[in-house]
Design a protein around this motif. Sequence first.
Motif, PDB file in Angstrom:
ATOM      1  N   ASP A 124     -11.192   0.932  -4.829  1.00  0.00           N
ATOM      2  CA  ASP A 124     -10.612   0.986  -3.495  1.00  0.00           C
ATOM      3  C   ASP A 124      -9.257   1.667  -3.608  1.00  0.00           C
ATOM      4  N   ALA A 125      -8.965   2.585  -2.695  1.00  0.00           N
ATOM      5  CA  ALA A 125      -7.702   3.315  -2.768  1.00  0.00           C
ATOM      6  C   ALA A 125      -7.101   3.449  -1.381  1.00  0.00           C
ATOM      7  N   LEU A 126      -5.799   3.241  -1.299  1.00  0.00           N
ATOM      8  CA  LEU A 126      -5.018   3.500  -0.093  1.00  0.00           C
ATOM      9  C   LEU A 126      -3.937   4.498  -0.471  1.00  0.00           C
ATOM     10  N   CYS A 127      -3.929   5.657   0.187  1.00  0.00           N
ATOM     11  CA  CYS A 127      -3.005   6.711  -0.206  1.00  0.00           C
ATOM     12  C   CYS A 127      -2.812   7.699   0.941  1.00  0.00           C
ATOM     13  N   LEU A 128      -2.006   8.726   0.676  1.00  0.00           N
ATOM     14  CA  LEU A 128      -1.640   9.693   1.708  1.00  0.00           C
ATOM     15  C   LEU A 128      -2.595  10.874   1.771  1.00  0.00           C
ATOM     16  N   THR A 129      -3.053  11.367   0.606  1.00  0.00           N
ATOM     17  CA  THR A 129      -3.929  12.539   0.577  1.00  0.00           C
ATOM     18  C   THR A 129      -5.089  12.425  -0.414  1.00  0.00           C
TER      19      THR A 129
END
Length: 303
Positions: A124-129
Amino acid sequence: MVVERERVAVNGRKKPQEPARTHREVADELRARIRSGRLPSGQRMPTQAQLADEFGVERGTVRQALRILQSERLLTNVSKGSPATVAPDSGTALTGPDALPRPTTVALAPRIAEAFAAPHVRIDALCLTAVSLTLALGEPLSRIHAGRRKPAKVDVRVLLPGRDIDLAFPVPVAGRGNGGPVHERWLAMRNAQGQVLRHNLLALRATHGIDVSVSFRALPFTPPVKLYLLNGTEALFAYYTLTRREQRVGEEEVEMYDAEGTRSTLFAFEHGAGPRDTSFVRQSHLWFDALWETISTELVLTD
């Protein structure tokens, strides 16, 4: 065409040798030896000739592998003339209360690669790009294509900012707000990285028969941090630290507020490494799941 070399087996018969390893695969093996303590801090490495003979590769391949480990601060004194030395702090824990924070470009790839050793890979990843995640997946994907990894299932979920929100960053210093070339540049990067990530992972279905699921959802805000959750046991966390800089956008130089995500310092937490780490991993999963199931919306990576 790959030409297989021959080697003499114990019984005297000739048998085909495995295709030569790449410099990244040699670096992977040496990195594992350093991390496990088989090559302890301060010890001199075997000579490049010895390593080339062991791995069945050219010395240039070994030299490239050693340079990768030097860039990760695992080796010192990498040169043609003498054996490299394992760095004094190379045994530092990657996760747990004794782990030192490292730049995302150094810390993320080996943790993602280790995650792919599990039969069921969950990221799972939360990021900008998603730039850092896409880059970090290169190493485990190369291992799969080389036949050295084959998970049965891979599930990836990614939270990214929605296309129509007023981003907090990147934004021009003058005239902040939605739209404009800075916003369009970010959007193009978000879409391109997401499409590459999805394509590379879904290709594993056809090439290796791996059950793969890749999902994206859009956030209604700009994340001030980046977060990676690996197999339910690790949480890697970094702040997006803003800088004021000039960047060419289209035909002009634009002064903007932006964050260099690939260089963000990544803090690692591991379930079972102590009450603090275990709680952080658990709460990070709860936070991510809540965002995924409530205020996030379907994200379509359009051109």
